[in-house]
Design an enzyme around this catalytic site. Structure first.
Site, mmCIF file in Angstrom:
data_model
loop_
_atom_site.group_PDB
_atom_site.id
_atom_site.type_symbol
_atom_site.label_atom_id
_atom_site.label_comp_id
_atom_site.label_asym_id
_atom_site.label_seq_id
_atom_site.Cartn_x
_atom_site.Cartn_y
_atom_site.Cartn_z
ATOM 1 N N ASP A 56 46.704 44.113 32.074
ATOM 2 C CA ASP A 56 46.881 44.634 33.427
ATOM 3 C C ASP A 56 46.379 43.661 34.496
ATOM 4 O O ASP A 56 45.558 42.787 34.227
ATOM 5 C CB ASP A 56 46.104 45.947 33.581
ATOM 6 C CG ASP A 56 46.738 47.108 32.825
ATOM 7 O OD1 ASP A 56 47.684 46.875 32.043
ATOM 8 O OD2 ASP A 56 46.274 48.245 33.004
ATOM 9 N N HIS A 107 52.424 48.078 37.941
ATOM 10 C CA HIS A 107 51.018 48.513 38.042
ATOM 11 C C HIS A 107 50.647 48.690 39.522
ATOM 12 O O HIS A 107 49.511 48.447 39.911
ATOM 13 C CB HIS A 107 50.131 47.474 37.350
ATOM 14 C CG HIS A 107 48.737 47.947 37.043
ATOM 15 N ND1 HIS A 107 48.456 49.162 36.452
ATOM 16 C CD2 HIS A 107 47.523 47.350 37.224
ATOM 17 C CE1 HIS A 107 47.146 49.282 36.302
ATOM 18 N NE2 HIS A 107 46.556 48.208 36.774
ATOM 19 N N HIS A 111 46.971 48.474 43.737
ATOM 20 C CA HIS A 111 45.964 49.035 42.824
ATOM 21 C C HIS A 111 45.108 50.155 43.419
ATOM 22 O O HIS A 111 43.899 50.221 43.187
ATOM 23 C CB HIS A 111 45.057 47.895 42.316
ATOM 24 C CG HIS A 111 44.537 48.107 40.927
ATOM 25 N ND1 HIS A 111 43.373 48.800 40.651
ATOM 26 C CD2 HIS A 111 45.026 47.729 39.727
ATOM 27 C CE1 HIS A 111 43.157 48.804 39.344
ATOM 28 N NE2 HIS A 111 44.150 48.173 38.753
ATOM 29 N N HIS A 207 42.871 42.896 30.241
ATOM 30 C CA HIS A 207 43.166 42.429 31.604
ATOM 31 C C HIS A 207 43.348 40.922 31.645
ATOM 32 O O HIS A 207 42.417 40.188 31.315
ATOM 33 C CB HIS A 207 42.033 42.830 32.562
ATOM 34 C CG HIS A 207 41.894 44.312 32.717
ATOM 35 N ND1 HIS A 207 41.253 45.102 31.787
ATOM 36 C CD2 HIS A 207 42.355 45.158 33.673
ATOM 37 C CE1 HIS A 207 41.322 46.359 32.173
ATOM 38 N NE2 HIS A 207 41.984 46.439 33.310
HETATM 39 ZN ZN LIG Z 1 44.534 47.786 36.778
#
Ligand SMILES: [Zn+2]
Length: 246
Positions: A56, A107, A111, A207
């Site tokens: 991510d 995504h 955020h 991540h």
């Molecule tokens: Zn994230």
């Protein structure tokens, strides 16, 4: 003082319990990654040998290309949930991820915690990221992971309207903090054992980026991925993208 009948106390107590249970269900639905309370949410399949590595908060010019090298060396496919604002900054990295055979998902643009946002913001965040990805990749986007896993029914509805399937995870490496390669790896392997015992595939959250800024150091994540894939070589495990599950 007004006398209170016992049945009133019981009724009041029941109401409090009901309210607490309802609040618990709302918190569960909003924040527990595997919860299905607010609608169909993709987590993992029922084949315990299937593993999806998911990354991510990229693209990140300090990590994503190094990660692509590691994945290529192990002939592994993965899923990348990218942020629209970073895709706008580094569209060539997003294209390299897709060209290497990985799945790319949405995504959001920036955020935010979608569970607490008004509907127009949810829609702008999802649509903005879809547009950034589709402009860069020239391919439609089908999967979406909400930041922090946070959602409410409107998030699922708007995602559905945009043709997006909501994806969560069931294993995490806690690699948003600088905990180091070995601790990331240990956390992932413990999580993989736990979901395997339950007869589920592993959807592993890692991540390659950092939601606040481009350029974050993700050396620990890249190294943990390399070590994990080395250990999986020659085992019955199969690496899949989340598209294998729906
Ligand atoms: Zn994230």
């Amino acid at each position: 003082m007004t006398p209170v009948h016992k049945s009133e106390l019981v009724a009041a107590g029941t109401a409090v319990v009901a309210a607490v249970v309802a609040a618990g269900a709302l918190v569960d639905g909003a924040l527990r990654p595997q919860s299905q309370t607010f609608g169909r949410t993709l987590v993992a399949g029922r084949d315990p040998d299937e593993i999806a590595l998911t990354y991510d908060d990229g693209p990140n010019d300090a990590a994503t290309m190094q990660l692509l090298d590691v994945l290529a060396r192990h002939e592994a496919r993965a899923t990348f949930f990218m942020m629209g604002r970073f895709v706008r900054q580094r569209p060539e990295i997003a294209r390299a991820v897709l060209a290497a055979g990985h799945l790319v998902g949405n995504h959001t643009m920036t955020h935010p915690w979608l569970a607490w946002q008004p509907e127009h913001v949810i829609r702008e965040e999802l649509r903005g990221c879809n547009e950034a990805l589709e402009d860069s990749l020239g391919a439609p986007v089908r999967y979406f992971r909400p930041p922090h896993g946070a959602r409410r029914p409107a998030v699922l509805r708007i995602a559905r309207e945009l043709g997006l399937t909501l994806v969560q995870w069931n294993v995490q490496g806690n690699d948003w903090a600088p905990i180091g390669t070995q601790r990331i790896l240990g956390k992932v392997e413990r999580g993989m054992r736990r979901v395997k015992e339950r007869g589920r595939g592993a959807n592993i959250l890692l991540h390659d980026g950092y939601d606040r800024a481009m350029g974050a150091d993700r050396t620990g994540t890249v190294e943990a991925t390399d070590l994990l894939l080395g250990r999986l070589a020659g085992t019955a495990h199969r690496l899949v993208t989340v598209a294998a599950w729906g």
